[in-house]
Design an enzyme around this catalytic site. Structure first.
Site, PDB file in Angstrom:
ATOM      1  N   TRP A 164       0.870  -1.071   0.012  1.00 40.22           N
ATOM      2  CA  TRP A 164      -0.039   0.068   0.054  1.00 40.22           C
ATOM      3  C   TRP A 164       0.867   1.195   0.127  1.00 40.22           C
ATOM      4  CZ3 TRP A 164      -4.562  -0.603  -1.884  1.00 40.22           C
ATOM      5  CH2 TRP A 164      -5.107  -1.854  -1.580  1.00 40.22           C
ATOM      6  N   LYS A 211     -12.159  -1.687   7.151  1.00 40.24           N
ATOM      7  CA  LYS A 211     -11.853  -2.728   7.885  1.00 40.24           C
ATOM      8  C   LYS A 211     -12.005  -2.475   9.434  1.00 40.24           C
ATOM      9  CE  LYS A 211      -8.163  -2.284   4.527  1.00 40.24           C
ATOM     10  NZ  LYS A 211      -8.182  -3.602   4.079  1.00 40.24           N
ATOM     11  N   ASP A 271      -1.453   6.917   6.545  1.00 41.11           N
ATOM     12  CA  ASP A 271      -2.479   5.836   5.941  1.00 41.11           C
ATOM     13  C   ASP A 271      -2.830   5.022   7.061  1.00 41.11           C
ATOM     14  OD1 ASP A 271      -4.046   4.263   4.776  1.00 41.11           O
ATOM     15  OD2 ASP A 271      -2.810   3.750   2.970  1.00 41.11           O
TER      16      ASP A 271
END
Length: 362
Positions: free
Chosen positions: A103, A197, A173
């Protein structure tokens, strides 16, 4: 209701059963309005109350002080990969990035499209089995910000602590570990996280930005991609993902009732501890992917001695009611995502299944 699955999906992920039941009760008629939350105007008092309550809970649980704006946006964290440099990477400045895994690499790719970007720390040489050492990271003199990914869902690594970047804004993030542990918000310039999530269903992204960064946003950025647009309108500049925002509010109330972030943190450590103990106590039958100092409390990644045995593990686990244990397609292996809403009982059941699978196949 039939028995619920042992849901270890990486995202969209498990939601608290209590939240799902409350949403079910209010689905057709939200608090006597005669309509669902999905049917009502986002300009109505009822939805503005939902929106305001969700923002208030974010501030309460994370301890967000004055001087920060809280936004609930669309487009997922992947859109934030571009919005961050579009808004905050001024001409003559350099964006500093930590390359910690899959990511982080996506965020770096987008930043390079916008302006000068430099990777200041990386664990690629270790195949991302650990987080980079950030204790003595050196930033460019003209750094606009330092961006990092707090938890890598694919590799199963997580930062245990965050660097002190001084006057350089720290941007994180936190899509896969937001609201899973206490944070010192004033040490960050910005935090963003997709909801699917730990916060709720897919469709909404939490963004927390220090107000002075909003005021310094680059000119020429399209209206919908400007943070100040959404901050000024309290996330209601355009039609929001209203049902997702409502669900996030319910999940935040659930977290509060579980003892807040301190209570959730204790529970998460107990849950993942069961699975890591099964791995570490297997005598090598199971092998953890992440190095011990970088192990994630959200995504437990592990391997078996062969791909054939891993396929058998996945097949038999699915037959036993487990979902989502197959590793990401880019890396293979096995992965158990133990986000906030995954019950302790699911982790206990998985540890027991792992022990029995080893007994039969070891």
């Amino acid at each position: 209701m039939t028995k619920r699955a042992y849901n270890f999906n990486a995202g969209p992920a498990a939601l608290p059963l209590e939240v799902l039941r409350q949403a079910q009760e209010e689905f057709v008629d939200y608090k006597g309005a005669g309509m669902s939350i999905m049917e009502m105007s986002h300009r109505s008092k009822a939805f503005e109350g939902v929106n305001d309550n969700t923002e208030r809970l974010v501030r309460e649980l994370l301890g967000v002080p004055d001087g920060y704006s809280v936004m609930l946006l669309q487009g997922g964290a992947s859109t934030q990969f571009a919005m961050v440099p579009m808004n905050l990477l001024a001409d003559g400045k350099t964006a500093a990035y930590v390359n910690s895994g899959s990511w982080a690499k996506k965020a770096i790719k987008e930043a390079k499209l916008i302006g000068e970007t430099r990777v200041v720390a990386s664990s690629e040489d270790a195949r991302f089995t650990r987080m980079p050492d950030l204790a003595a990271v050196e930033l460019p003199d003209n750094a606009a910000y330092l961006h990092l990914t707090s938890n890598e869902t694919i590799e199963g690594t997580q930062l245990a602590s965050f660097p002190n970047t001084g006057a350089v804004p720290l941007i994180a993030d936190m899509s896969s570990d937001i609201m899973s542990r206490p944070l010192d918000i004033p040490s960050f310039g910005m935090i963003y996280a997709g909801a699917q999530k730990n916060l709720g269903p897919s469709g909404v992204t939490l963004v927390i930005v220090r107000d002075d960064l909003l005021e310094a946003s680059r000119p020429g950025v399209p209206t919908m991609l400007r943070y100040d647009t959404h901050a000024k309108s309290k996330s209601l500049y355009n039609t929001p993902p209203s049902f997702a925002v409502y669900m996030v509010g319910l999940v935040l109330e659930w977290i509060r009732d579980k003892g807040g972030l301190e209570g959730i943190d204790r529970l998460n450590r107990e849950k993942t501890g069961l699975i890591y103990s099964a791995i570490d106590g297997s005598g090598g039958f199971y092998r953890g992917v992440a190095e011990s100092g970088s192990r994630s409390l959200m995504n437990v990644t592990f391997r078996l001695t062969s791909e054939e045995l891993e396929k058998k593990f996945i097949q038999e686990s699915e037959q036993a009611g487990f979902v989502g244990l197959k590793g990401h397609r880019d890396v293979g292996g096995l992965r158990a995502s133990t986000y906030n809403a995954v019950p302790l009982e699911s982790c206990q059941a998985l540890a027991e299944f792992m022990a029995e699978f080893q007994r039969q196949n070891g």
